[in-house]
Enzyme design. Structure first.
Site, short mmCIF file in Angstrom:
data_model
loop_
_atom_site.label_atom_id
_atom_site.label_comp_id
_atom_site.label_asym_id
_atom_site.label_seq_id
_atom_site.Cartn_x
_atom_site.Cartn_y
_atom_site.Cartn_z
N ASP A 271 0.85 -1.25 0.05
CA ASP A 271 0.02 0.06 0.07
C ASP A 271 0.75 1.25 0.12
O ASP A 271 2.04 1.25 0.26
CB ASP A 271 -0.96 0.22 1.46
CG ASP A 271 -2.24 -0.97 1.34
OD1 ASP A 271 -2.10 -1.64 0.20
OD2 ASP A 271 -2.74 -0.85 2.07
N HIS B 6 3.95 -2.45 3.06
CA HIS B 6 4.12 -0.86 2.40
C HIS B 6 5.40 -1.05 1.71
O HIS B 6 6.22 -1.25 2.49
CB HIS B 6 3.78 0.14 3.58
CG HIS B 6 2.41 0.03 4.31
ND1 HIS B 6 2.22 -0.86 5.34
CD2 HIS B 6 1.27 0.80 3.98
CE1 HIS B 6 0.90 -0.67 5.61
NE2 HIS B 6 0.65 0.16 4.94
ZN LIG Z 1 -2.48 3.10 3.49
#
Ligand SMILES: [Zn+2]
Length: 227
Positions: free
Chosen positions: A52, A194
């Site tokens: 993400d 991430h």
């Molecule tokens: Zn996020």
């Protein structure tokens, strides 16, 4: 005397039949075991790595390189504002066969803004992705996992959540990330990471190497959600 002999012959026959029956039974279960074994050998348990908040100019190229070396496909939920100035990274993600999803334009909590603004946030990010890839994303990961059902009437996208939250952004520790994945891993798990941290990229490679060794196949999330 004759009676005893007849009885002995009958007993021998019963014994022979019993042995034959047991032999057949054993052979049959061997076949069943073999069939199951062959099937699991062909279909490895699947897991999906998802990243993400990208793309990250600093770390996404390194991540893409490592995924390429390992022959792994992943899913990238891109934040619209991070696409600006990093268009070539988005093209690379697409060209290398990864799946691109929407993570809103400015990483908003969709539950805390009006429905109109929420829709704008999603559409703005989808348009950014479309301008580069020529394809509108089908999947959206709502920031903070906060989705709103009323959007499903106006947005034709599928929200994707996760099964394993590595908390990589918080710990920034490769051993801690690995510990979470090792203790929670299961078939069809969607792993949340991430690509904006060096530790996340390093941990992702270790996760891939470890799970591959344990017989897992890495797929993009569409392969887990659409059967
Ligand atoms: Zn996020």
């Amino acid at each position: 005397m004759k009676k005893i002999r007849t009885f002995a012959v009958t007993l021998s026959w019963v014994f022979l039949l019993l042995v034959f029956f047991l032999f057949l039974r054993q052979n049959k279960s061997a076949e069943v075991f073999h069939a199951v074994h062959v099937r699991t050998g062909q279909e490895l348990p699947k897991v999906a790595l998802t990243f993400d908040d990208g793309p990250s100019r600093q770390y996404t190229p390194k991540l893409l390189e490592g995924l390429r070396e390992r022959g792994i496909l992943a899913t990238f939920f891109l934040t619209g504002k991070n696409i600006e100035g990093n268009e070539e990274l988005v093209s690379m993600i697409q060209e290398e066969g990864h799946l691109i999803g929407n993570h809103t334009y400015s990483h908003v909590c969709l539950n805390q803004i009006s429905q109109i603004r929420a829709k704008e946030e999603i559409e703005k990010a989808s348009n950014k992705i479309y301008e580069i890839t020529g394809e509108y994303p089908v999947f959206i990961r709502p920031p903070f996992g906060e989705w709103r059902q009323d959007l499903e009437l106006s947005i034709d996208m599928l929200p994707v959540f996760w099964d394993i939250d590595t908390l990589d952004w918080k710990s920034k520790s490769v051993p801690d990330i690995l510990k979470i994945v090792e203790s929670q891993i299961h078939e069809n798990a969607i792993i949340l990471m991430h690509d904006g941290y060096e530790t996340s990229v390093e941990a992702a490679f270790k996760i891939i190497d470890l799970l591959k060794e344990n017989g897992y196949e890495f797929v993009t999330v569409d392969r887990l959600l659409i059967l």
